[in-house]
Every structure is written in C-alpha cells, then in structure tokens.
Design a protein around this motif. Structure first.
Motif, PDB file in Angstrom:
ATOM      1  N   UNK A  63       0.858  -1.179   0.000  1.00  0.00           N
ATOM      2  CA  UNK A  63       0.000   0.000   0.000  1.00  0.00           C
ATOM      3  C   UNK A  63       0.897   1.234   0.000  1.00  0.00           C
ATOM      4  N   UNK A  64       0.480   2.263  -0.713  1.00  0.00           N
ATOM      5  CA  UNK A  64       1.228   3.519  -0.723  1.00  0.00           C
ATOM      6  C   UNK A  64       0.815   4.375   0.466  1.00  0.00           C
ATOM      7  N   UNK A  65       1.744   5.206   0.917  1.00  0.00           N
ATOM      8  CA  UNK A  65       1.462   6.162   1.983  1.00  0.00           C
ATOM      9  C   UNK A  65       1.876   7.536   1.478  1.00  0.00           C
ATOM     10  N   UNK A  66       0.933   8.490   1.558  1.00  0.00           N
ATOM     11  CA  UNK A  66       1.255   9.852   1.133  1.00  0.00           C
ATOM     12  C   UNK A  66       2.285  10.422   2.097  1.00  0.00           C
ATOM     13  N   UNK A  67       3.180  11.262   1.572  1.00  0.00           N
ATOM     14  CA  UNK A  67       4.310  11.708   2.378  1.00  0.00           C
ATOM     15  C   UNK A  67       3.939  12.673   3.494  1.00  0.00           C
ATOM     16  N   UNK A  68       3.117  13.644   3.211  1.00  0.00           N
ATOM     17  CA  UNK A  68       2.880  14.687   4.204  1.00  0.00           C
ATOM     18  C   UNK A  68       1.759  14.367   5.191  1.00  0.00           C
ATOM     19  N   UNK A  69       0.744  13.626   4.790  1.00  0.00           N
ATOM     20  CA  UNK A  69      -0.353  13.363   5.720  1.00  0.00           C
ATOM     21  C   UNK A  69      -0.566  11.888   6.013  1.00  0.00           C
ATOM     22  N   UNK A  70       0.310  11.048   5.540  1.00  0.00           N
ATOM     23  CA  UNK A  70       0.332   9.607   5.849  1.00  0.00           C
ATOM     24  C   UNK A  70      -0.987   8.874   5.605  1.00  0.00           C
ATOM     25  N   UNK A  71      -1.686   9.231   4.522  1.00  0.00           N
ATOM     26  CA  UNK A  71      -2.886   8.478   4.145  1.00  0.00           C
ATOM     27  C   UNK A  71      -2.474   7.204   3.421  1.00  0.00           C
ATOM     28  N   UNK A  72      -3.200   6.128   3.675  1.00  0.00           N
ATOM     29  CA  UNK A  72      -2.992   4.886   2.931  1.00  0.00           C
ATOM     30  C   UNK A  72      -3.788   4.969   1.638  1.00  0.00           C
ATOM     31  N   UNK A  73      -3.094   4.840   0.510  1.00  0.00           N
ATOM     32  CA  UNK A  73      -3.729   4.931  -0.801  1.00  0.00           C
ATOM     33  C   UNK A  73      -3.185   3.833  -1.701  1.00  0.00           C
ATOM     34  N   UNK A  74      -3.915   3.563  -2.769  1.00  0.00           N
ATOM     35  CA  UNK A  74      -3.492   2.550  -3.734  1.00  0.00           C
ATOM     36  C   UNK A  74      -3.581   3.135  -5.137  1.00  0.00           C
TER      37      UNK A  74
END
Length: 151
Positions: A63-74
């Motif tokens: 799973x990807x994690x956004x750098x600044x707000x640490x959301x789990x995204x795909x």
C-alpha cells in the motif's frame, strides 16, 4: 514499458504545444533542454513541480502512503502503473470508492521532491529516521513512526 507509452504521449503533447503555441525556449540553456533522455526525466520533473504535494511511497505491505499526511492509498486499477507498483509516485487526484485510489500516476525519483520543492520537503521526509517508536491508529494497517530523536 507501460510508463514509457504514457510518457511518450505526454512528450508528443508538449512538443505539439511548443510548436503550435509559440512557446519560446532558450536552446542554449541545458537546464531547459527540450531533448529528453530515455526515461523522459524532464517531463516527469515537470509533473513533480506541479504536483509535489501529491507524492506517495510504496510500503512493504503493498500500500502507498502519502508523504505529508500519511494516508494509505493505492494505485487505481485503471492506471497503467497498477501492476508495476513503482516505489515513488506523484498522482493527480484521489478517488474514494471502497478504498482511496490514486489516479493519473507517474513514477518519480524521491530526490526530485527536495529538488523542485525544497520549501515543502526536507531530507527527513524522503529518508525517515531509522530509530522510531511504532504506534497504530484506529485502522490496523496504519502504522506510524515517531522519531525518538536518537534515544
């Protein structure tokens, strides 16, 4: 291979705009070269300069994690990069269905983020601390690292 096809379409569009739109380019400045390397670095850096806020890194769990707000995204299943899963990406938009998906994704190099947006990204955003305390949020797959400051 699929990234190359998509990037070639973008390069073609940029050349078309350049030729028909009266865009002036200083051909003596190597930093502004319209000539691309085999990885289309200039075009991809251009996307990073516009969408640096939308950067994400692939985690060990896929799973990807956004750098600044640490959301789990795909990566969205319709994306050309859905099966490739590059380590670092920049995306245009997030779409929420059953999960939060990134659409219009391009592979980038992490050092480009600090290069084009030093006002936003620091080296610690790209290379997080190695000594940290892991804790979990409400969702079981959300592990976050808190820097212990060398302790």
């Amino acid at each position: 291979a699929t990234t190359e096809i998509y990037t070639e379409q973008i390069v073609g569009s940029v050349r078309c705009v350049q030729e028909t739109g009266g865009v002036e380019i200083d051909y003596n400045d190597p930093e502004l070269s319209v000539y691309e390397d085999e990885f289309n670095t200039n075009i991809r850096k251009c996307f990073v300069s516009g969408y640096f806020y939308n950067a994400a890194k692939l985690q060990k769990n896929g799973v990807y994690r956004t750098l600044k707000n640490s959301h789990s995204v795909m990566v969205h299943p319709s994306s050309l990069l859905f099966k490739d899963q590059p380590e670092w990406v920049v995306y245009f938009e997030l779409v929420f269905t059953t999960r939060e998906y990134m659409r219009n994704v391009i592979e980038v190099k992490p050092e480009w983020l600090t290069e084009v947006a030093p006002h936003f990204y620091k080296e610690s955003d790209i290379n997080p601390p190695t000594s940290c305390l892991l804790y979990t949020s409400d969702a079981a797959d959300d592990l976050l690292c808190v820097d212990l400051g060398g302790r």
